[in-house]
Design an enzyme around this catalytic site. Structure first.
Site, PDB file in Angstrom:
ATOM      1  N   GLU A   4       0.839  -1.203   0.000  1.00  0.00           N
ATOM      2  CA  GLU A   4       0.000   0.000   0.000  1.00  0.00           C
ATOM      3  C   GLU A   4       0.876   1.256   0.000  1.00  0.00           C
ATOM      4  O   GLU A   4       0.572   2.236  -0.684  1.00  0.00           O
ATOM      5  CB  GLU A   4      -0.924  -0.023   1.227  1.00  0.00           C
TER       6      GLU A   4
ATOM      7  N   ARG B 130      -3.555  32.829 -16.991  1.00  0.00           N
ATOM      8  CA  ARG B 130      -4.070  33.879 -16.096  1.00  0.00           C
ATOM      9  C   ARG B 130      -3.129  35.090 -16.170  1.00  0.00           C
ATOM     10  O   ARG B 130      -1.927  34.973 -15.912  1.00  0.00           O
ATOM     11  CB  ARG B 130      -4.137  33.332 -14.657  1.00  0.00           C
TER      12      ARG B 130
ATOM     13  N   GLN C   4       8.777  35.317 -11.219  1.00  0.00           N
ATOM     14  CA  GLN C   4       9.625  34.224 -10.715  1.00  0.00           C
ATOM     15  C   GLN C   4       8.999  33.511  -9.518  1.00  0.00           C
ATOM     16  O   GLN C   4       9.123  32.304  -9.361  1.00  0.00           O
ATOM     17  CB  GLN C   4      10.990  34.774 -10.295  1.00  0.00           C
TER      18      GLN C   4
END
Ligand SMILES: Cc1cc2nc3c(=O)[nH]c(=O)nc-3n(C[C@H](O)[C@H](O)[C@H](O)COP(=O)(O)OP(=O)(O)OC[C@H]3O[C@@H](n4cnc5c(N)ncnc54)[C@H](O)[C@@H]3O)c2cc1C
Length: 385
Positions: free
Chosen positions: A248, A274, A285
């Site tokens: 798992e 955007r 940056q």
């Protein structure tokens, strides 16, 4: 050392992604999330269409018979292409903590009885160790299994059982040797959840992964035949559970690597489109570097996961690799989901824009399969500390 996918791995990856895109699995995820609804029909469709629930189980028992690394590539693709993280969690927990240990430890009779339906998603699997008084400390499990003639009688309560409220079959761990140390105190039983005396509790109202049914299982004088002992031997419950956890911690977290890739791609797309201050926000940056960190985390997480997966069928004990993978990927998924939301700005805070749910869905990754702190304890112990 070869870092390229084999042809088989490439084909599986494409098959899983194509299935997720064409099957409608990503439709209505937000509605299901709000309702906390487990899409059982889709779970079954995944079993029929992909047999993800039996990736590593031999074909004679209804699985696909894949090697661990190839299976892990398939699970990564599933986490990438399926946007319903609760469904991904339900499928992975079922495969890794039920199908895998039954295949590894089950008697031939046990395998024939449950694996074909588990692999096809016709039955939903559970793996129940945690109790109200025993989480990180598995040694304090209190559920008892007392021998009575040819049978065992089980009493106690399991909690936080993934798939529990919708479960059909799986494993439960109980104390058969109260005086013994942890290595031989517990025995695993393969249970049919319709056995008289077992009560499935209601589905918990979760913070994230709300489409996974998680709940309690109560056992009151549950009578099981000796043939229900998983692996046919008393006292190996802890080893069976640890084996499932190794799988798992690698396989489920491979799916989380896939999700990290989806979120990183989504953040890049958002940062390129955007615009603020007359330019795409990605030209700043501060934003670009955040995405670079997401990318570096993704690639590091993938390497760690593949390395651990490549040892699953070779190394005698992969516990430290599994814990490093679980710890790093779990924490990285949360960090990446948070960065992803930040890049969406205020819109990210709205449930309908698709950035809030991944953050809610990610939080549990530092808790289930053993918390981050417990993974660090395991790694420290392997280092002799
Ligand atoms: C979504 C979800 C699904 C789950 N599914 C299953 C399932 O299918 N089957 C199952 O058996 N269980 C399942 N669990 C339970 C999970 O394994 C436990 O929640 C986990 O092991 C932690 O146990 P606990 O919740 O009792 O926390 P606790 O053990 O009470 O721990 C509380 C806090 O203390 C810290 N802590 C405890 N001991 C130590 C220590 N020695 N050193 C440092 N820190 C420590 C923990 O890291 C944690 O931060 C699930 C949990 C979740 C959230």
């Amino acid at each position: 050392m070869n870092f390229d996918h084999t042809d088989q791995q490439k084909a599986l990856r494409e098959e899983v992604i194509e299935f997720c895109r064409s099957s409608g699995i990503n439709d209505g995820v937000d509605e299901r999330d709000r309702a906390g609804e487990f899409p059982r029909a889709l779970f079954e469709e995944i079993g029929e269409g992909l047999r993800l629930q039996g990736l590593t189980v031999p074909e004679e028992y209804g699985g696909r018979g894949l090697d661990p690394l190839t299976a892990i590539v398939g699970l990564e693709a599933f986490g990438y292409a399926c946007e319903d993280s609760g469904l991904v969690f339900a499928v992975c927990a079922h495969l890794l903590a039920t199908s895998v240990p039954v295949n590894e430890f089950g008697t031939d009779e046990q395998k024939r009885a449950v694996l074909p339906d588990l692999c096809r998603g016709k039955k939903v699997g559970v793996n129940s160790m945690t109790e109200p008084g025993a989480g990180s400390d598995v040694g304090s499990v209190a559920m008892t299994a007392v021998r009575d003639g040819d049978d065992y009688v089980l009493n106690g309560t399991k909690t936080l059982v993934t798939n529990g409220p919708a479960g059909d079959v799986g494993s439960v761990f109980a104390v058969t040797a109260p005086e013994a140390g942890l290595q031989s105190r517990l025995t695993g039983f393969l249970i049919d959840l319709d056995t008289p005396g077992i009560t499935r509790g209601p589905q918990f109202d979760l913070l994230g992964k709300r489409t996974t049914p998680v709940g309690e299982l109560e056992f009151k004088d549950v009578r099981l035949p000796a043939s229900a002992v998983l692996g046919g031997r008393e006292g190996i419950g802890f080893a069976v559970f640890n084996h499932a956890m190794n799988w798992e911690r690698i396989g489920l977290f491979a799916a989380h690597v896939g999700t990290m890739q989806r979120l990183t791609e989504s953040a890049v797309a958002r940062a390129r489109t955007r615009r603020q201050f007359g330019q795409p926000i990605g030209k700043n940056q501060a934003v670009a570097h955040t995405i670079v960190d997401m990318k570096v985390r993704l690639e590091t997480a993938r390497l760690l996961t593949y390395k651990a997966a490549s040892r699953l069928d070779k190394a005698r004990d992969v516990a430290m690799d599994a814990s490093m993978t679980k710890y790093y990927v779990g924490e990285s998924l949360v960090a990446t989901a948070r960065d992803h939301l930040q890049i969406f700005g205020g819109a990210g805070f709205l449930n309908e824009t698709g950035a809030a749910r991944p953050l809610r869905d990610s939080i549990g990754a530092t808790l289930y399969s053993g918390t981050s702190e417990i993974q660090k304890n395991i790694i420290a112990a392997w280092l002799g500390l």
